[in-house]
Design a protein around this motif. Structure first.
Motif, PDB file in Angstrom:
ATOM      1  N   ILE A  95       0.833  -1.206   0.000  1.00  0.00           N
ATOM      2  CA  ILE A  95       0.000   0.000   0.000  1.00  0.00           C
ATOM      3  C   ILE A  95       0.865   1.253   0.000  1.00  0.00           C
ATOM      4  CG2 ILE A  95      -0.258   0.143   2.515  1.00  0.00           C
ATOM      5  CD1 ILE A  95      -2.906   0.968  -0.189  1.00  0.00           C
ATOM      6  N   ALA A  96       2.033   1.208   0.636  1.00  0.00           N
ATOM      7  CA  ALA A  96       2.938   2.357   0.603  1.00  0.00           C
ATOM      8  C   ALA A  96       3.396   2.632  -0.829  1.00  0.00           C
ATOM      9  CB  ALA A  96       4.138   2.108   1.510  1.00  0.00           C
ATOM     10  N   THR A  97       3.698   1.580  -1.581  1.00  0.00           N
ATOM     11  CA  THR A  97       4.108   1.729  -2.975  1.00  0.00           C
ATOM     12  C   THR A  97       2.950   2.231  -3.831  1.00  0.00           C
ATOM     13  OG1 THR A  97       5.676  -0.093  -2.700  1.00  0.00           O
ATOM     14  CG2 THR A  97       5.110   0.531  -4.954  1.00  0.00           C
ATOM     15  N   ILE A  98       1.759   1.693  -3.575  1.00  0.00           N
ATOM     16  CA  ILE A  98       0.588   2.086  -4.355  1.00  0.00           C
ATOM     17  C   ILE A  98       0.264   3.565  -4.150  1.00  0.00           C
ATOM     18  CG2 ILE A  98      -1.931   1.806  -4.463  1.00  0.00           C
ATOM     19  CD1 ILE A  98      -1.424  -1.227  -4.091  1.00  0.00           C
ATOM     20  N   LEU A  99       0.339   4.045  -2.920  1.00  0.00           N
ATOM     21  CA  LEU A  99      -0.019   5.436  -2.645  1.00  0.00           C
ATOM     22  C   LEU A  99       0.980   6.425  -3.231  1.00  0.00           C
ATOM     23  CD1 LEU A  99      -1.389   5.251   0.998  1.00  0.00           C
ATOM     24  CD2 LEU A  99      -2.652   5.364  -1.154  1.00  0.00           C
ATOM     25  N   ARG A 100       2.176   5.953  -3.577  1.00  0.00           N
ATOM     26  CA  ARG A 100       3.118   6.830  -4.279  1.00  0.00           C
ATOM     27  C   ARG A 100       2.856   6.850  -5.782  1.00  0.00           C
ATOM     28  NH1 ARG A 100       6.906   4.574  -0.596  1.00  0.00           N
ATOM     29  NH2 ARG A 100       7.684   3.146  -2.193  1.00  0.00           N
ATOM     30  N   GLY A 101       2.033   5.927  -6.243  1.00  0.00           N
ATOM     31  CA  GLY A 101       1.728   5.875  -7.676  1.00  0.00           C
ATOM     32  C   GLY A 101       0.308   6.239  -8.026  1.00  0.00           C
ATOM     33  N   VAL A 102      -0.534   6.408  -7.009  1.00  0.00           N
ATOM     34  CA  VAL A 102      -1.945   6.714  -7.234  1.00  0.00           C
ATOM     35  C   VAL A 102      -2.323   7.951  -6.449  1.00  0.00           C
ATOM     36  CG1 VAL A 102      -4.307   5.884  -6.832  1.00  0.00           C
ATOM     37  CG2 VAL A 102      -2.563   4.304  -7.668  1.00  0.00           C
TER      38      VAL A 102
END
Length: 209
Positions: A95-102
Motif C-alpha cells: 500500500i505504501a508503494t501504491i499510494l506513491r503511484g496513485v
C-alpha cells in the motif's frame, strides 16, 4: 500417517501455486483489456510485494511437511501464526508503494492522525499502523478478535494460510482495507479512507519503487 502429510503438503503447495496463478492471470487480463490503468498498477504491485512472497512462503511450508517423518499438526499452526506479522509487513509495503503511484480526487490519503501516508517512510508507516491498531476505541474488542484469529490459525492453519494469501492481495490495494482499524471510531473499519474518492494513476506510476 506420513503418507497423509505428504498428500497434505503436496495439495497445499499446489493450492498456493494455483492461487498465485489465478492472481497472475487476472493481472494479465487487466493488461490485455487495458481499460483499468489503476487496477493494472495496483494488482502488479500487490503481486510483487504480497502475492509472490506469500506463495513462495506457503509452498516452502507445505513441502517441508512432506520431508518430516512426524511433523505434528502444531508445526504448521505455529508457522502460520508466525507468518501473520510477515503478511502485515508485506501488505503495508504494497500500500505504501501504491499510494506513491496513485492519487485520489479529494487529496492525498491521510491516516487518522492527519499525516499523509505517502510521505511517511515505510518503517514509520509500520510503527504508526501498529500504534493505531492497539489504541483508540474498542481496543479490548480488537485484542479479543486477534486472540480468536490466533486460535483459528493454530487449529485450521492450511485454510488460514491459503485464505490469507488470497485475501491480502486484494486488501493491500485499497487504503480502507490496508490502513483501516476497528479502533478508528467509524461504523466500519476503514470508513475514514473511503472519503478520498476515485483513484487516478500518477504520471510516473509505471515504475513504482
Amino acid at each position: 500417517m506420513h503418507t497423509w502429510w505428504v498428500v497434505l503438503g503436496l495439495a497445499g503447495a499446489g493450492a498456493a501455486l494455483g492461487i498465485l496463478l489465478v492472481q497472475v492471470l487476472f493481472w494479465l487480463r487487466l493488461r490485455r483489456v487495458g481499460t483499468d490503468p489503476v487496477g493494472i498498477f495496483t494488482q502488479g504491485v500487490a503481486l510483487r510485494w504480497v502475492g509472490v512472497p506469500l506463495a513462495v512462503l506457503h509452498v516452502a511450508l507445505f513441502l517441508l511437511l512432506t520431508r518430516l517423518d512426524q511433523p505434528g499438526w502444531w508445526i504448521g499452526g505455529v508457522a502460520t501464526v508466525l507468518s501473520m506479522p510477515v503478511r502485515r509487513l508485506l501488505n503495508l509495503k504494497a500500500i505504501a508503494t501504491i499510494l506513491r503511484g496513485v492519487r485520489y480526487e479529494r487529496g492525498p490519503v491521510r491516516d487518522r492522525d492527519g499525516v499523509e501516508v505517502e510521505r511517511q517512510s515505510y518503517w514509520r508507516l509500520v510503527l504508526c499502523w501498529y500504534r493505531q491498531e492497539y489504541t483508540g476505541r474498542a481496543v479490548g474488542d480488537v485484542i479479543a478478535i486477534k486472540i480468536l484469529g490466533l486460535l483459528v490459525h493454530l487449529l485450521f492453519w492450511p485454510l488460514a494460510a491459503l485464505g490469507g494469501q488470497a485475501s491480502h492481495v486484494l486488501m493491500c490495494q485499497d487504503p480502507a482495507d490496508a490502513l483501516g482499524h476497528s479502533t478508528d471510531g467509524h461504523e466500519r473499519p476503514g470508513d475514514g479512507y473511503r472519503s478520498f474518492g476515485t483513484p487516478h494513476l500518477r504520471f510516473a506510476a509505471q515504475n513504482p519503487r
